[in-house]
Design a protein around this motif. Structure first.
Motif, PDB file in Angstrom:
ATOM      1  N   PRO A 121       0.823  -1.214   0.000  1.00 54.81           N
ATOM      2  CA  PRO A 121       0.000   0.000   0.000  1.00 54.81           C
ATOM      3  C   PRO A 121       0.858   1.265   0.000  1.00 54.81           C
ATOM      4  CG  PRO A 121      -0.886  -1.601   1.538  1.00 54.81           C
ATOM      5  CD  PRO A 121       0.432  -2.154   1.066  1.00 54.81           C
ATOM      6  N   HIS A 122       0.547   2.170  -0.909  1.00 62.70           N
ATOM      7  CA  HIS A 122       1.181   3.485  -1.006  1.00 62.70           C
ATOM      8  C   HIS A 122       2.671   3.426  -1.324  1.00 62.70           C
ATOM      9  CE1 HIS A 122      -2.637   4.881   0.445  1.00 62.70           C
ATOM     10  NE2 HIS A 122      -2.497   4.261   1.596  1.00 62.70           N
ATOM     11  N   SER A 124      -4.657  -0.335  -2.521  1.00 62.63           N
ATOM     12  CA  SER A 124      -5.373  -0.002  -1.289  1.00 62.63           C
ATOM     13  C   SER A 124      -6.278  -1.145  -0.834  1.00 62.63           C
ATOM     14  CB  SER A 124      -6.190   1.276  -1.478  1.00 62.63           C
ATOM     15  OG  SER A 124      -7.190   1.101  -2.470  1.00 62.63           O
TER      16      SER A 124
END
Length: 544
Positions: free
Chosen positions: A158-159, A491
């Motif tokens: 994520p990210h 996400s």
């Protein structure tokens, strides 16, 4: 593990196995996708491709992904790096590992030789595969100083791309287009690897670690197959019968392992055999998941029949990849699914001539064998002054030196007379190589040469692998989402993969009927799959 010297090719364990995840090719992004998406952005040109004019192979590679075949080691090596690489400074790096920890540098002659060649004090932190995801998550969330070089696998973190964009160096001016020619070994990396890595907001932030195009493949004990009269090419019915015939007296035809069921790893060979699209299909600008196709459901049905016939090792849902590989090496299972990089000298050493190693052909009449993304991951560099970035690129360039060079020999085999010797049959590894190599100290995750087919001491296996590639790769298909960005895929990717992996295991091992698969697909689509498809379509349209 994953290079010419070890067995995990493209993805393993929590990182997946060659095309193991529906989402790993998609990258990360902000909730809207605008932060790292390439849509509406000016695109830096892909690095120019300048192929290395290396030693003539015994048989050539081609555009379908067939690798150049070398039955013997080149008699004469060339030097691909003539200038000083480093400036004598300390360089820190963080990489994943699939092997035991390395001997400390003070006692490690391989490490010392690499440091001397690079003219740096290279300090490498190796993170075991099961801990890698958490380590990277912690690193990205912290405000602490970063290593100079950070290796990212194809694990969907994520990210991660937001982190890269914020804290890692934009390499566009150094390697975009013709600029890469300042680093000839990086210019030798084929276009498919750069495209598999993808851009971030139109820019280049990494150097890909190239891997062959075949995805998760079926490795077979050819000796056991021949003794049972099983042909090299087979129909679906012949394949099922073969696996059943090889399953008796505490032996089994096929072995899976638990992490294959965290994504598409367990299904890849079967879905490709039956003509299912590779993860996604693309038509008229629209992306459609392979999960909803009849061919994918047929693949699940074949796997279910394998389990019902007790042709699969009974611990396949719980055993580790390492243990299942051991069962394959010692003959307990006659075949195992793994990344293509398992076709390696290390695997052959572990088999120790107990049987002839080969690859299984797809069994369906309309097979579309799946390709991997053409890279295992990529390396990024901490933001720094331009001269520092250029030095870090020179390090990656050195470690990406191609087969047939002195630099490749050092990076892959160590020091002659210390880690290996050479004779008329090629490379012969010595005892020290068993503990000092680029598996225990994976410099291959800081730079990787385009791979070739060379298996020291096993020319028959190399030739058989080449023949398999020539027969299967012309029909193979790529994932059209390779290198594209989808915010939702990161996400919500973990939850979506959980739905998919649990559903596959439930259907294959009889906890749910095959008819339940459609509901599982609906659950996956509602959890984010349909949104991913829309984001991929937008990204694809922007990058054409």
């Amino acid at each position: 593990m994953d290079n010419t010297l070890d067995r995990r090719a493209l993805f393993r364990g929590a990182l997946g196995v060659a095309a193991a995840s529906l989402l790993t090719a998609c990258g990360g992004g902000s909730p809207s996708g605008g932060g790292v998406s390439n849509a509406g952005k000016q695109l830096v040109p892909w690095p120019a491709y300048v192929p290395f004019a290396g030693p003539k192979p015994d048989a050539p590679g081609d555009d379908t992904g067939v690798q150049p075949l070398y039955l013997k080691y080149p008699e004469t090596l060339v030097q691909s790096v003539n200038d000083t690489v480093g400036d004598g400074s300390k360089v820190t790096a963080l990489v994943v590992t699939y092997g035991p920890p390395p001997t400390p540098v003070a006692q490690n002659r391989y490490w010392q030789a690499i440091n001397k060649a690079l003219n740096v004090d290279l300090q490498v932190t190796v993170v075991p595969d099961p801990e890698y995801g958490q380590k990277m998550t912690t690193l990205m969330a912290s405000g602490s100083d970063l290593p100079d070089i950070i290796m990212f696998t194809n694990l969907a973190l994520p990210h991660s791309l937001e982190f890269i964009q914020a804290r890692c160096a934009d390499l566009s001016e150094f390697i975009g287009g013709d600029a890469v020619k300042q680093y000839p070994n990086l210019a030798n990396i084929p276009a498919y690897a750069w495209k598999g890595m993808g851009r971030v907001s139109g820019k280049l932030y990494g150097v890909p670690l190239e891997r062959p195009t075949p995805a998760n493949s079926l490795f077979v004990n050819r000796t056991a197959m021949d003794e049972a009269g099983i042909p090299k090419t087979w129909t679906t019915e012949q394949y099922l019968e073969a696996m059943k015939e090889l399953s008796a007296a505490r032996k089994w035809g096929l072995g899976w392992y638990k992490t294959l069921f965290g994504g598409l790893g367990a299904v890849t060979y079967h879905a490709g055999s039956l003509g299912a699209p590779n993860t996604w299909s693309l038509a008229d600008g629209r992306f459609t998941t392979t999960l909803a196709t009849p061919q994918f459901e047929q693949a699940l049905d074949v796997m279910r029949k394998l389990a019902e016939a007790k042709s699969v090792h009974p611990d396949s849902l719980t055993v580790s990849s390492t243990d299942m590989q051991t069962y394959f090496h010692n003959g307990t299972v006659a075949s195992v699914q793994d990344g293509f990089g398992s076709m390696s000298p290390t695997t052959l050493t572990k088999i120790n001539d107990r049987f002839e190693l080969d690859l299984g052909h797809p069994y369906g009449p309309d097979a579309t064998p799946w390709q991997g993304p053409g890279m295992f991951g990529y390396v990024t560099f901490k933001k720094a002054a331009p001269e520092r970035i250029k030095m870090l690129l020179r390090i990656s360039d050195y470690l990406s030196a191609p087969f047939g060079t002195k630099e490749y020999e050092l990076a892959n085999y160590g020091v002659e007379g210390v880690h290996f010797t050479k004779d008329g049959d090629g490379i012969k590894t010595l005892d020290l190589f068993q503990t000092e190599n680029n598996n225990t100290l994976p410099f291959r995750y800081l730079g990787a040469a385009p791979s070739v087919l060379y298996l020291p001491g096993h020319p028959r296996t190399a030739q058989a692998t080449y023949d398999w590639q020539k027969a299967t790769l012309p029909r193979s298909v790529a994932n059209p989402a390779n290198g594209l960005r989808s915010a939702t895929s990161v996400s919500k990717g973990a939850a979506m993969n959980q739905i998919m992996g649990d559903g596959i295991a439930a259907v294959v091992f009889g906890r749910k009927p095959l008819s339940a698969w459609k509901d599982i697909v609906t659950q996956w689509r509602n959890a984010g799959g349909d949104q991913v498809a829309r984001e991929l379509a937008e990204e694809h349209a922007a990058t054409q």
